[in-house]
Scaffold this motif. Structure first.
Motif, short mmCIF file in Angstrom:
data_model
loop_
_atom_site.label_atom_id
_atom_site.label_comp_id
_atom_site.label_asym_id
_atom_site.label_seq_id
_atom_site.Cartn_x
_atom_site.Cartn_y
_atom_site.Cartn_z
N ASP A 1 0.83 -1.22 0.00
CA ASP A 1 0.00 0.00 0.00
C ASP A 1 0.86 1.26 0.00
O ASP A 1 0.55 2.24 -0.69
N ILE B 1 0.76 4.13 -2.88
CA ILE B 1 0.45 5.55 -2.65
C ILE B 1 1.63 6.42 -3.11
O ILE B 1 1.44 7.51 -3.65
N TRP C 1 1.25 6.61 -6.83
CA TRP C 1 0.13 7.49 -7.13
C TRP C 1 0.58 8.95 -7.14
O TRP C 1 0.15 9.75 -7.97
N LEU D 1 10.09 9.30 4.36
CA LEU D 1 8.69 9.08 4.77
C LEU D 1 8.57 8.72 6.24
O LEU D 1 9.34 7.93 6.77
N LEU E 1 6.94 6.75 8.42
CA LEU E 1 6.14 5.54 8.59
C LEU E 1 6.13 5.10 10.05
O LEU E 1 7.04 5.44 10.81
N ALA F 1 -3.09 -1.41 12.89
CA ALA F 1 -2.42 -0.12 13.07
C ALA F 1 -1.44 0.25 11.98
O ALA F 1 -1.27 1.43 11.67
N LYS F 2 -0.79 -0.72 11.36
CA LYS F 2 0.24 -0.37 10.38
C LYS F 2 -0.36 0.29 9.14
O LYS F 2 0.35 0.86 8.32
N ARG F 3 -1.69 0.25 9.03
CA ARG F 3 -2.34 1.00 7.96
C ARG F 3 -2.09 2.50 8.09
O ARG F 3 -2.35 3.27 7.17
N VAL F 4 -1.60 2.93 9.24
CA VAL F 4 -1.27 4.34 9.41
C VAL F 4 -0.25 4.80 8.36
O VAL F 4 -0.22 5.97 8.00
N ASP F 5 0.55 3.88 7.86
CA ASP F 5 1.54 4.26 6.84
C ASP F 5 0.88 4.88 5.62
O ASP F 5 1.39 5.85 5.05
N GLY F 6 -0.23 4.30 5.22
CA GLY F 6 -0.93 4.84 4.06
C GLY F 6 -1.41 6.27 4.32
O GLY F 6 -1.30 7.15 3.45
N ALA G 1 -0.02 8.31 6.45
CA ALA G 1 1.17 9.16 6.57
C ALA G 1 1.68 9.56 5.18
O ALA G 1 2.09 10.71 4.97
N ILE G 2 1.63 8.63 4.24
CA ILE G 2 2.12 8.95 2.89
C ILE G 2 1.13 9.88 2.18
O ILE G 2 1.51 10.77 1.44
N TRP H 1 1.87 13.27 3.60
CA TRP H 1 3.14 13.74 3.03
C TRP H 1 2.89 14.39 1.67
O TRP H 1 3.49 15.41 1.33
N LEU I 1 -7.50 5.46 -4.29
CA LEU I 1 -6.19 4.81 -4.14
C LEU I 1 -6.25 3.31 -4.42
O LEU I 1 -7.17 2.62 -3.99
N LEU J 1 -5.11 0.33 -3.40
CA LEU J 1 -4.50 -0.42 -2.29
C LEU J 1 -4.70 -1.92 -2.52
O LEU J 1 -5.60 -2.35 -3.22
N LEU K 1 -9.77 3.35 2.84
CA LEU K 1 -10.65 3.87 1.79
C LEU K 1 -12.05 4.14 2.33
O LEU K 1 -12.69 5.12 1.95
#
Lengths: 464, 464
Positions: free
Chosen positions: A411, A415, A418, A429, A431, B407-412, B414-415, B418, B429, B431, B445
């Motif tokens: 993912d 992104i 994208w 980044l 992360l 929780a690691k979905r936070v990376d998406g 964060a990007i 950014w 997106l 994903l 999403l």
């Protein structure tokens, strides 16, 4: 031609794209304003085709669990779903669709003010002797899944051959292994998952062999042996593989014949051409899902990728627009993910061959790292590969092969693609880092660093 | 003043930032060109402070596992690490640092051509009676961790009080619960994890109570009762909590006193001010890690966030620049992630209060969804909250509370932050979707959709 005091939306196809469009349109326009009729050839609506291997493998107990919403539930929302009803002709000039009752055979015309085409994809079936024999199954519809599981449970097949080493082929191979069946997999290419580069595909091949699947790569299927109408073996260019069950996982192509025959433009992929709002080139006709082609946001080329997630998004966009709102579907970056037993695989963007075909000069970086801090229990090893444009350092694609906790990192790469990020920018980044989730440098960052170093050293070694 | 045939880089602080800088500089410039001397006050280099709770809890067996690289390993790379050596004064005019032998007490001057300050952060310690008693421990250095674990294993404390409900406080509370100790947690705020909005923080509080931690929120610590120099209880504004072990997790602040006394500029956070290449305002002086302040890329404000991942990145950037390359650290988006027993928590960007303080008018959306397809085994429920700018729909922040895989979905997020994405754009997106990884609409999403709908309906209800 129906009721003229309100508009009428006719939807052809009651799966992800069609029902998403219908639902969104209904949310925005009530039944007094918009009549919505859905024509569905099969018995089901809105089911997860991606869940079929898990149903066949027994991980999912009941086929109904794969159904997100039944025709009755849609009817409660005043969406008139008509199952076992097939659209056989579109007349765009008169604004009507010829409809056939699948069971009775009776035909009639249904008028529309707006038409939504969501006819999905059709499986590639080999024109080979014996391909229609008993025991040879595609994996396209929920009915296919139900038939395969019934066969597995009632006939107890001992040997199965899966034809095609794409995602669905590998997932079905796993499902059948789980069932205690001896599984062989045949693919004409030299590796499974051709959407990966050979070095990454090899890791998947090793994993498949590791779970006991016999891989026969670089072999063409030439026919099926049968006995009393039932399949007994698969003949390849190199051998004969005995089989009492054959799964065809040869991919799909847009099911756009109905649209094409109506003069609605299709593109080089065979998919229906739409704009970003999901309008076709014909007036008052929309399309979404596996039957359309879309733009690959990295290569810029039209692509047809059959995935429920795209179908849902495109259907939603069409439905918002049909409902008087404004939404667009800009395209895809080619993300795919799969889990085969303990092995997780993902890819996004362009692989090396695709990037070269799209005219990019590339560099690649492959790194091995752990999913969590190395000292944290449950840390597993994963490989991440990035494909990058030379000079600019723009990310073009990424591939991941690993175990628990590895693949969904795709993912982040998707992104980044994208947003046309460079690998140098990606090294910064922010992360999420904590030992149960990542080493202090997340694998995505480690890969970006390595790729950025390669871009820099290439620049130094080959000055402009 | 040392050897004048080559440059000399002096590094103050041998942890993440200092050693990353030293390593990168060494990769680019050999020992004949650049001498590298690292002054480290403690005994260790490059260890994972974030791993300390896992070491105390026994999840990590040996303290050495937390050490990424030892002084001896650095010396092999021709990086001259001097442990138990403290920098006590910087003289930027003469280009030298006064150094004290921690054990012997002897002092001398060491010259530099380039100076790297990586002095880290200092824990906030309350000026309260009894705060220095035996049994009261901070959780800052590996030595702290070793001392706490020894106490736990040798003295078998029955009751522990953790002061401070931030990440480290909660992780230490979990570690001690794991050890069978009765744990209370005190925080002056009304919720743990103040970096979350109250609605999301409440979920974390519930989870902490669920694992048996006694939460005493909205209570100030006023002092510690002792007996023969050892702590026996914690006195709060509301009660007295008996304790034979007290953990202070009150956060940290940049340890920038050495730099400040040398006239090197620090900012409003107390952190050393640097440019994007990690140069301070003083000539030939660089800084990185917990002792610097950086820019929050959403609010634009200076922030000091003590995290190993930032320290590593900033150290790398400084080292590349020191080595003759070019790299920048543009800032952070405020990502943090943690796991407390089965509960996963993450956040990035600005929460509602932070966004308001930064002058944004906001809307929020909270959605509940599953980590995998609902029908797939192992699917767990998670909540995702997005904070969005009104009108523009720009994403400002995100918070996640859930279980395994959430929780690691936070990376998406964060990007997306950014790249200054809007939630409407995020709905498209691409994903990774497959049933073992995600529902057909990934939680990110779903949250983006809900937020986009809120932006649209706000626009409709409140036209400009």
């Amino acid at each position: 031609m129906g009721d003229h005091t309100r508009e009428r939306l006719l939807v052809i196809g009651g799966d992800a794209a069609g029902m998403s469009a219908a639902s969104q349109a209904r949310r925005r326009r009530g039944p007094d304003e918009l009549e919505i009729v859905v024509l569905e050839r099969g018995r089901f609506t809105s089911y997860s085709a991606c869940g079929i291997p898990y149903y066949v493998g027994g991980v999912v107990g009941d086929a109904e669990e794969l159904i997100a919403r039944t025709p009755a539930e849609f009817r409660e929302r005043r969406i008139d779903v008509r199952t076992r009803t097939e659209a056989v002709e579109i007349d765009t000039r008169a604004g009507r669709v010829r409809v056939r009752d699948v069971d009775g055979g009776a035909e009639r015309w249904e008028g529309y003010d707006q038409l939504m085409i969501a006819t999905g994809a059709a499986p590639a079936r080999p024109r080979l002797p014996g391909a229609d024999a008993d025991g040879v199954h595609g994996v396209q519809t929920l009915d296919d899944g139900i038939a395969i599981r019934r066969l597995v449970e009632e006939r107890g097949p001992r040997r199965a051959v899966v034809v095609g080493g794409g995602y669905i082929g590998l997932e079905m191979a796993e499902a059948l292994v789980t069932r205690g069946i001896e599984v062989s997999l045949v693919d004409g290419a030299e590796q499974p998952m051709r959407t990966l580069d050979p070095d990454m595909g090899r890791l998947v091949a090793d994993a498949m062999r590791g779970i006991g699947v016999g891989l026969h790569l670089g072999e063409r299927v030439e026919g099926f042996d049968t006995e009393k109408g039932a399949v007994t073996a698969v003949r390849t260019s190199a051998r004969t593989l005995p089989a009492d069950l054959v799964i065809l996982g040869l991919g799909v192509k847009p099911d756009s014949g109905l649209a094409r025959r109506a003069g609605i433009e299709t593109g080089p992929t065979g998919g229906i051409v739409t704009d970003r709002r999901m309008r076709t080139r014909a007036e008052r006709v929309w399309a979404a899902g596996d039957c359309v082609e879309t733009r690959h946001l990295v290569s810029g080329a039209p692509v047809a990728i059959a995935l429920g997630t795209h179908a849902n998004k495109q259907g939603r966009v069409a439905g918002i627009n049909l409902g008087g709102g404004y939404a667009t579907f800009p395209g895809v970056v080619g993300t795919a993910i799969s889990k085969i037993c303990h092995v997780e695989v993902a890819r996004t963007g362009l692989n090396e061959a695709e990037a070269a075909a799209a005219g990019f000069a590339t560099l690649s970086a492959v790194v091995e790292s752990t999913t969590r801090a190395g000292y944290h229990p449950g840390a597993t090893t994963m490989k991440t590969k990035l494909v990058v444009e030379r000079r600019s350092g723009r990310l073009l694609g990424g591939q991941i092969v690993g175990e628990e906790g590895a693949a969904k990192r795709v993912d982040g790469l998707a992104i980044a693609l994208w947003n046309r990020m460079t690998v140098e920018e990606m090294t910064g980044l922010d992360l999420g880092y904590a030992p149960p989730f990542s080493p202090v440098w997340d694998p995505v960052l480690i890969a970006a660093r390595k790729a950025a170093e390669r871009v820099e050293s290439d620049m130094r070694d080959n000055p402009l």
